[in-house]
Design a protein around this motif. Sequence first.
Motif, PDB file in Angstrom:
ATOM      1  N   ASN A 160      66.321 -25.003 -59.607  1.00  7.64           N
ATOM      2  CA  ASN A 160      67.144 -25.860 -58.578  1.00  7.64           C
ATOM      3  C   ASN A 160      65.794 -26.686 -58.086  1.00  7.64           C
ATOM      4  O   ASN A 160      66.409 -27.733 -57.694  1.00  7.64           O
ATOM      5  CB  ASN A 160      67.677 -25.122 -57.650  1.00  7.64           C
ATOM      6  CG  ASN A 160      69.090 -24.680 -58.269  1.00  7.64           C
ATOM      7  OD1 ASN A 160      69.402 -25.176 -59.306  1.00  7.64           O
ATOM      8  ND2 ASN A 160      69.829 -24.045 -57.544  1.00  7.64           N
TER       9      ASN A 160
ATOM     10  N   PRO B  24      66.920 -27.526 -53.401  1.00  3.20           N
ATOM     11  CA  PRO B  24      67.803 -26.477 -52.961  1.00  3.20           C
ATOM     12  C   PRO B  24      67.471 -26.267 -51.426  1.00  3.20           C
ATOM     13  O   PRO B  24      68.105 -25.428 -50.773  1.00  3.20           O
ATOM     14  CB  PRO B  24      67.499 -25.271 -53.688  1.00  3.20           C
ATOM     15  CG  PRO B  24      66.267 -25.357 -54.330  1.00  3.20           C
ATOM     16  CD  PRO B  24      66.270 -27.095 -54.544  1.00  3.20           C
ATOM     17  N   HIS B  25      66.513 -26.821 -50.675  1.00  2.00           N
ATOM     18  CA  HIS B  25      66.051 -26.562 -49.450  1.00  2.00           C
ATOM     19  C   HIS B  25      65.946 -25.107 -49.177  1.00  2.00           C
ATOM     20  O   HIS B  25      66.119 -24.490 -48.189  1.00  2.00           O
ATOM     21  CB  HIS B  25      67.067 -27.127 -48.357  1.00  2.00           C
ATOM     22  CG  HIS B  25      67.097 -28.669 -48.610  1.00  2.00           C
ATOM     23  ND1 HIS B  25      67.980 -28.994 -49.271  1.00  2.00           N
ATOM     24  CD2 HIS B  25      66.482 -29.561 -47.857  1.00  2.00           C
ATOM     25  CE1 HIS B  25      67.845 -30.351 -49.301  1.00  2.00           C
ATOM     26  NE2 HIS B  25      67.094 -30.689 -48.473  1.00  2.00           N
ATOM     27  N   ASP B  26      64.917 -24.568 -49.911  1.00  2.00           N
ATOM     28  CA  ASP B  26      64.609 -23.000 -49.856  1.00  2.00           C
ATOM     29  C   ASP B  26      62.995 -22.966 -49.654  1.00  2.00           C
ATOM     30  O   ASP B  26      62.568 -21.909 -49.944  1.00  2.00           O
ATOM     31  CB  ASP B  26      65.080 -22.309 -51.001  1.00  2.00           C
ATOM     32  CG  ASP B  26      64.581 -22.680 -52.243  1.00  2.00           C
ATOM     33  OD1 ASP B  26      63.980 -23.859 -52.375  1.00  2.00           O
ATOM     34  OD2 ASP B  26      64.801 -21.964 -53.355  1.00  2.00           O
TER      35      ASP B  26
ATOM     36  N   PRO C 161      61.265 -21.994 -47.129  1.00  2.00           N
ATOM     37  CA  PRO C 161      60.940 -20.681 -46.663  1.00  2.00           C
ATOM     38  C   PRO C 161      60.721 -19.738 -47.593  1.00  2.00           C
ATOM     39  O   PRO C 161      59.781 -18.464 -47.442  1.00  2.00           O
ATOM     40  CB  PRO C 161      62.012 -20.549 -45.323  1.00  2.00           C
ATOM     41  CG  PRO C 161      62.184 -21.656 -45.224  1.00  2.00           C
ATOM     42  CD  PRO C 161      62.457 -22.629 -46.642  1.00  2.00           C
ATOM     43  N   VAL C 162      61.623 -19.629 -48.493  1.00  2.00           N
ATOM     44  CA  VAL C 162      61.422 -18.377 -49.572  1.00  2.00           C
ATOM     45  C   VAL C 162      61.197 -19.078 -50.879  1.00  2.00           C
ATOM     46  O   VAL C 162      61.209 -18.433 -52.181  1.00  2.00           O
ATOM     47  CB  VAL C 162      62.945 -17.916 -49.745  1.00  2.00           C
ATOM     48  CG1 VAL C 162      63.446 -17.022 -48.558  1.00  2.00           C
ATOM     49  CG2 VAL C 162      63.888 -18.815 -50.028  1.00  2.00           C
TER      50      VAL C 162
ATOM     51  N   LYS D  60      75.323 -30.738 -54.494  1.00  2.00           N
ATOM     52  CA  LYS D  60      73.975 -30.780 -55.040  1.00  2.00           C
ATOM     53  C   LYS D  60      74.607 -29.996 -56.348  1.00  2.00           C
ATOM     54  O   LYS D  60      75.067 -29.004 -56.812  1.00  2.00           O
ATOM     55  CB  LYS D  60      73.140 -29.750 -54.490  1.00  2.00           C
ATOM     56  CG  LYS D  60      72.751 -29.990 -53.101  1.00  2.00           C
ATOM     57  CD  LYS D  60      71.662 -28.897 -52.511  1.00  2.00           C
ATOM     58  CE  LYS D  60      71.426 -29.209 -51.199  1.00  2.00           C
ATOM     59  NZ  LYS D  60      70.607 -27.957 -50.502  1.00  2.00           N
TER      60      LYS D  60
ATOM     61  N   GLU E  61      62.589 -21.118 -60.886  1.00  2.00           N
ATOM     62  CA  GLU E  61      63.624 -21.090 -60.065  1.00  2.00           C
ATOM     63  C   GLU E  61      63.784 -22.822 -60.126  1.00  2.00           C
ATOM     64  O   GLU E  61      63.389 -23.669 -59.745  1.00  2.00           O
ATOM     65  CB  GLU E  61      63.025 -21.111 -58.781  1.00  2.00           C
ATOM     66  CG  GLU E  61      63.955 -21.282 -57.466  1.00  2.00           C
ATOM     67  CD  GLU E  61      65.094 -20.253 -57.566  1.00  2.00           C
ATOM     68  OE1 GLU E  61      64.908 -19.135 -57.692  1.00  2.00           O
ATOM     69  OE2 GLU E  61      66.111 -20.613 -57.252  1.00  2.00           O
TER      70      GLU E  61
ATOM     71  N   ILE F  74      72.826 -21.478 -46.956  1.00  2.00           N
ATOM     72  CA  ILE F  74      72.585 -22.996 -47.059  1.00  2.00           C
ATOM     73  C   ILE F  74      71.520 -23.421 -47.996  1.00  2.00           C
ATOM     74  O   ILE F  74      71.796 -24.022 -48.981  1.00  2.00           O
ATOM     75  CB  ILE F  74      72.161 -23.449 -45.602  1.00  2.00           C
ATOM     76  CG1 ILE F  74      73.084 -23.442 -44.689  1.00  2.00           C
ATOM     77  CG2 ILE F  74      71.585 -24.754 -45.696  1.00  2.00           C
ATOM     78  CD1 ILE F  74      72.866 -23.472 -43.173  1.00  2.00           C
ATOM     79  N   ALA F  75      70.470 -22.496 -48.202  1.00  2.00           N
ATOM     80  CA  ALA F  75      69.444 -22.610 -49.095  1.00  2.00           C
ATOM     81  C   ALA F  75      70.054 -22.293 -50.440  1.00  2.00           C
ATOM     82  O   ALA F  75      70.704 -21.095 -50.619  1.00  2.00           O
ATOM     83  CB  ALA F  75      68.094 -22.086 -48.522  1.00  2.00           C
ATOM     84  N   GLY F  76      69.364 -22.684 -51.470  1.00  2.00           N
ATOM     85  CA  GLY F  76      69.937 -22.500 -53.049  1.00  2.00           C
ATOM     86  C   GLY F  76      69.472 -21.449 -53.657  1.00  2.00           C
ATOM     87  O   GLY F  76      69.750 -21.228 -54.662  1.00  2.00           O
TER      88      GLY F  76
ATOM     89  N   PHE G  58      70.768 -18.464 -43.079  1.00  2.00           N
ATOM     90  CA  PHE G  58      69.992 -19.329 -43.999  1.00  2.00           C
ATOM     91  C   PHE G  58      70.189 -19.423 -45.460  1.00  2.00           C
ATOM     92  O   PHE G  58      70.324 -20.244 -46.176  1.00  2.00           O
ATOM     93  CB  PHE G  58      68.440 -18.814 -43.968  1.00  2.00           C
ATOM     94  CG  PHE G  58      67.667 -19.511 -44.882  1.00  2.00           C
ATOM     95  CD1 PHE G  58      66.961 -20.817 -44.669  1.00  2.00           C
ATOM     96  CD2 PHE G  58      66.943 -18.764 -45.847  1.00  2.00           C
ATOM     97  CE1 PHE G  58      66.037 -21.438 -45.826  1.00  2.00           C
ATOM     98  CE2 PHE G  58      66.231 -19.192 -46.758  1.00  2.00           C
ATOM     99  CZ  PHE G  58      65.808 -20.458 -46.750  1.00  2.00           C
ATOM    100  N   TYR G  59      70.481 -18.232 -45.871  1.00  2.00           N
ATOM    101  CA  TYR G  59      70.669 -18.014 -47.437  1.00  2.00           C
ATOM    102  C   TYR G  59      72.214 -18.631 -47.755  1.00  2.00           C
ATOM    103  O   TYR G  59      72.242 -18.725 -49.131  1.00  2.00           O
ATOM    104  CB  TYR G  59      70.762 -16.519 -47.751  1.00  2.00           C
ATOM    105  CG  TYR G  59      69.434 -16.065 -48.151  1.00  2.00           C
ATOM    106  CD1 TYR G  59      68.560 -16.417 -48.994  1.00  2.00           C
ATOM    107  CD2 TYR G  59      68.750 -15.119 -47.181  1.00  2.00           C
ATOM    108  CE1 TYR G  59      67.119 -15.887 -49.223  1.00  2.00           C
ATOM    109  CE2 TYR G  59      67.590 -14.489 -47.319  1.00  2.00           C
ATOM    110  CZ  TYR G  59      66.764 -15.236 -48.426  1.00  2.00           C
ATOM    111  OH  TYR G  59      65.628 -14.638 -48.497  1.00  2.00           O
TER     112      TYR G  59
ATOM    113  N   VAL H 155      62.772 -14.112 -43.518  1.00  2.00           N
ATOM    114  CA  VAL H 155      62.619 -14.353 -44.920  1.00  2.00           C
ATOM    115  C   VAL H 155      60.961 -14.108 -45.136  1.00  2.00           C
ATOM    116  O   VAL H 155      60.643 -14.438 -46.397  1.00  2.00           O
ATOM    117  CB  VAL H 155      63.200 -15.592 -45.443  1.00  2.00           C
ATOM    118  CG1 VAL H 155      64.631 -15.513 -45.333  1.00  2.00           C
ATOM    119  CG2 VAL H 155      62.554 -16.672 -44.919  1.00  2.00           C
TER     120      VAL H 155
ATOM    121  N   PRO I 253      62.242 -21.225 -39.643  1.00  2.00           N
ATOM    122  CA  PRO I 253      63.455 -21.858 -40.199  1.00  2.00           C
ATOM    123  C   PRO I 253      64.759 -21.074 -40.515  1.00  2.00           C
ATOM    124  O   PRO I 253      65.827 -21.876 -40.761  1.00  2.00           O
ATOM    125  CB  PRO I 253      62.727 -22.294 -41.462  1.00  2.00           C
ATOM    126  CG  PRO I 253      61.930 -20.991 -41.876  1.00  2.00           C
ATOM    127  CD  PRO I 253      61.551 -20.565 -40.410  1.00  2.00           C
TER     128      PRO I 253
ATOM    129  N   THR J  12      73.460 -27.665 -59.562  1.00  2.00           N
ATOM    130  CA  THR J  12      72.650 -26.162 -59.803  1.00  2.00           C
ATOM    131  C   THR J  12      72.341 -26.105 -61.174  1.00  2.00           C
ATOM    132  O   THR J  12      73.084 -26.447 -61.994  1.00  2.00           O
ATOM    133  CB  THR J  12      73.324 -25.166 -58.837  1.00  2.00           C
ATOM    134  OG1 THR J  12      74.379 -24.790 -59.485  1.00  2.00           O
ATOM    135  CG2 THR J  12      73.471 -25.536 -57.302  1.00  2.00           C
TER     136      THR J  12
END
Lengths: 171, 316, 939
Positions: free
Chosen positions: C149, C100-102, C104-105, C132, C147, A144-146, A141-142, A52, A101, C134
């Motif tokens: 969330n 959202p535990h994102d 990395p992005v 969660k 974003e 799980i992540a929001g 990953f996607y 990512v 990650p 949203t």
Amino acid sequence: MLSQLRTLWTVLQHTFTKADTVEYPDVMPYLPPRYRARIVLTRDPDGEERCVACNLCAAACPVDCIALQKTEDDEGRWYPEWFRINFSRCVVCGLCEEACPTHAIQLTPDFEYCEYNRQNMVYEKEDLLISGTGKYHDYNFYRIAGKAISGKDKGQARNEEQPINIKSLLP
Amino acid sequence: MNTAILIATVLICLLSLAALLIWLERRLLGIWQDRLGPNRVGFLGLGQVVADMIKIFTKEDWIPPFADKGIFILAPTIVVIAMLMAFAVVPFAPDTSISNLNIGLLFFLAMSSLAAYSVMLGGYASNNKYALLGSLRAAAQTVSYEVFMGLSLMGVVLLTGSFNMSDIVLAQKEHGWFVFSQFVGFIVFLVAGIAESHRLPFDLPEAEHEIVAGFHTEYSGMKFGLFFIGEYLGVALISAVITTLFFGGWLGPEFMPPLFWFCLKTFIFICFFVLLRAAVPRPRYDQLMMFGWKVMLPISLLNLLITAALTLARAS
Amino acid sequence: MAKLTVDDQDYDVADGNNLLHACLSIGLDLPYFCWHPCMGSVGACRQCAVKQYADENDERGRVVMACMTPASDGARISINDKQAKDFRAGVIELLMTNHPHDCPVCEEGGECHLQDMTEMSGHTTRTYDEQKRTHNNQYLGPLINHEMNRCISCYRCVRYYKDYAGGRDLDAMGAHHHVYFGRHTDGVLESPFAGNLVEVCPTGVFTDKTFSAHYSRKWDLQTSPSVCQHCAAGCNITPGERYGTLKRITNRYNADVNGYFLCDRGRFGYGFVNSDDRVTQPLARETINHADNTNSDTAIQCSTENSLTRLTQALKDPATIAIGSPRASLESNFALQSAVGESRFYRGIAPSEDTTINTLLKFQQSSCVNSASQRTIESCDAVLILGEDLTHTSPRTALSLRQTVRQRARELADEARIPFWQDAAVRELAQQEKSPLFIINTHKGDLDDIAENTYFNSPQKIARLGFAIAEQLRDKSGALSASLTPEEKEMCSTIVNALSQAKRPLIIAGASLLNEDVLNSALDVIKSLHINREEVIQAHLVVPEVNSIGLAMLTQSSAERSLSEALKQIESGAAKRLVVLENDLYQRVNPEKLDAALEKLDEIIVIDHVWHNGMAKADLIIPAASFAEGDGTVVSSEGRAQRFFATFPVNADNSSANDSWQWVNQALDNRWKNFDAIVNACAESNDLLAPIADLAPPADYRQHGLKVPRMSHRYSGRTALSANINVSEVKQPADPQTALGFTMEGSNVNAPGPLRNTAWAPGWNSNQSIHKFQDEVGGPLTGGSSGLCLFGSAESNELEFGVPSEQTSNADFSAIPFYHIFGSDELSNFAAPIAERSPQAYLALNPLDAAQLDLTQGDGATLRFENLQQVFSLTVVIRPELIRGLVGLPIGLGGLTRHLLEHSPLLEKNLAWQRVPSGRDQNVIATDQSIGLSEGLVP
């Protein structure tokens, strides 16, 4: 003095022990899957790029041999526009894999990537990307992540409720 | 004419032996360290010798701009010449030595001391602090160990009554190998011999973890190769002299020619040198000096004294 | 000073602040979210809990929110108390349940306040395993990404956007854990200060869309201290570069100037640096003879040596004149000026602007006025704005004014003994009470909503009103006041009362209307107020471009230096060659006249960094470095000289671009040894500019033997960056000009203020870490802020201003300028997102005038000018507040330039005009704002 002589004797005895050497490449050694050698970029179970472009591998790299540029598709999925590893600098320490990650970057047991020309040690994304999932088969990953991407909207990640209707005042 | 042929034969044998020793040492080290050693080139890896020679001959021969050019080139040749000269007095078989000098033993001692110049000049000419440190170490080491090296042999000379190497061998036919009667002399000579040839554990002049590569830090190509060959010639020489002086030289059972026995004994000592390298760690420099002056010198003097006393007693 | 005891350690802290402010000021780490030094406390996030003890004997204590508790003298608190720690850990765990535990992005990752605070509070393992909540995201325009969330409901965004910046289209919606921060519907965030949400939001809800398009992590950016180039406010910025691309602009804290905030033009207008329109190689025009005997002009690449030779020849030729630029640095202008001599160096700004800026500069040096910094502006309590639409001409000042009008709230709070940082309480107390702000202008602006009174009329009329105010302030109820309408009279006396009763009045005016009378009237007001109050008056006089003041100072001693004078020289044949420095002359003067003049020249050399019309006729184009690749000094409206430093080396992509002054320097056979030499030479040449020599440490400044690094200590990928070109790493580029290095070596922790490029402290990766480098939270930087004010009040040359007569023009219409934060600035228009936010070119008319011409909103009109060939076809926008006879022209849009205002416009209906179908798409800019501009601006 005596210990010196004993050492001599002990070493001399080794004349009759078998050599431990594995005669690579006549005999290929067994390397476990977690052996740390050539780095690959893997794909998730859906066949999409796992990377990512979060840059954590590059940050973790002690010899700074990873560089990449993030881009994203129309649906907001991040991926590297280009991804470069300079293997002539890589010390196969595996910190990039630990930092990743998304389990995208993985070290493989394939250590035979010597080149006569050092320039050929520079691998671009096309050289790094494999078609499989590598060591971790199920992780995506996607899922799980929001962050919403193509094929997975808000509320569809793991443990997510459907998005709130903000116009509603119901509890 | 015969002498000329002999010289040529010995020269060729010795030089190829020196090269072969490189292979031998690496193989033996491999065996004793549970490895294989060089085994890929040719039969048993013997081709490695040829490969190494090609490599070392074709390598860039670099003389640092800051070096003393003349001496820099001269230095490595001295050690090879001195070692080869010393072989002139070694009797390989009955009546088979290049020069059957009456003062053969003294000639050997003289030649092996000359080799010290090679190291000192090389270190000095390199104009490099590591090289200089290495050569200083070599000088001190050689001077110290040469003293009792000579003294340790005097016992043998006393017993034989001659400096002639062939006489010494023949004397052992009567007296039995001098290693038994001159055991202490043998030990002292062995230690001094190792030190003289800068072999492990006494290779402090080139102790790489302290002073890079000592006196030959700046050397490369064939000039380095000469130092290398000189060292192996030294090993061969000391082994040959030990064989001659303490293990009866060419003497041996009749079913094999005398040359065979000489070679076999020498070979065993060469192997012993390698074994030392495989097993014994390097001492500190002060330990080396202390060992030489405080242990070996008194022992050799004592040995000489007792030998002389016994000889006198027997004679009277 | 108050004594504060934290964990049995005694500290001295400033009076009147809250515990959180005090703790951070003394360097302690205490997590927080909702508090912001500029926005005070509301106690929303419950993250800054500490334990407070009544006295030494109190062992139990009680948990309080540090941001809501005053740091009174003798207060005893504990940050490390277990109960307080557990409380904070519990709060962060709750805040994180829906995250959202994102990371990395997420664009915020690596500089995220939420990440830092989560680490600091010790919440490292997630135990909550339920569903969660949203949210859907909104489209918020081309600049900002949403974003939702990631939100932790700290309310900072709406508090900033609505309360601080006066925006109306962002709000909190929903209830309980459904709270949503966004617009009522998808659409562009209207506020021109929306970009600050990116830095205000402690997590990644609002992120920089332009940055995301070529994203790199914070630690990978090469940064330098810089100054925004898009207006004359002089905001301090930190540009960040990687891979030879300028990736983003972030705020660089300067207590006196921009504080924590920038405007969107400054933040998102950097695209010109990366533009395809950059000039990267010297280009020479060659006439090529074709086989068929026709000739054509082609620009071909010219070697650096060749172009230098030609430049040298030109500079040595006594028949050469040079034109400087208000958007080039002082050093570049000075280099060119000394190359050709003062007598042959011209200012390069429109003649109409020239006189106003000169008057303004002269006045600023008189003893009756103090040029107010943004911080001073915020501390004033009555404001008169004369002829400036600040939101569009000096945006950051408009944001400051929104704080200025809260002086009344501060007074009320003081009366009620409520500390000002108790934000919600103070706002509740003050309700709509505001300090007086008066706006006198030609048309409505975005600050009208906080104004006590507004007045719109023609420039002439507002100038007369200004002079009337001045007259009344001097207690002369003379002829002028008598000639006013009753409405004007009332306005006049209100303003006079407010200004004379205020503790600290502030006058804002400027050069924007290009009308000398309007400026003069404002200056007369200042002068009269000075006489009236017998004190130095705070004023902020706005100039249009980043270095307008610097250029004027550089050329102040020479008499007639305007562009029209230069054209005269060319027309008379006295000048044979022309060197133009970073200037598009077609934006400045009548293009027809310019064309004719340029034809007469033997050689035209243009030094600039982006392509523009002014290059079309050039014989030699020399590539200059932009602000991101060059070093220089600029002088802001306030008179503050500030140094900007190259962010990345100029030769990053084989470009031969170089600082303009370096080109000139090389052509002069290296007259100046280095950058410091030219700065010193410039300082010595001119008394006014003398302080610029002390703006920043010289190039040989070292910390522990090392330069201040531009790269972070975590800069990654050094051995892979250029490995595709050559696997052998190239040497790090050297920077011989400044005390900064293009390197990771060294540390900027103790860097002096002018060299501080970015803020980072252990555990504080976000921009919140700036408090580690402030004397006190919200105070000046340790190591000194950057910039020195060049306006001395030593001279007391009293200017006299003539009142304009009430003349009536024969022309039906006269043109007045409309400015747009997005669109009026030449350079920022190169950035695609800024261009997207710019309105389409239009023409503003009074409804009656429009009716007379049979025009309605959205119709097309053909615009001509007397004595000009140019024809414009424009959409008509009806502006009811415009006085009859005025035509509002948006400067910088659709080729409408300043010089057009000197001519009388002629209007007629364009019958062939295709009406743009009305209907709001997502890119509609204004919606429910009072301006009423929205209709017809739809592309």
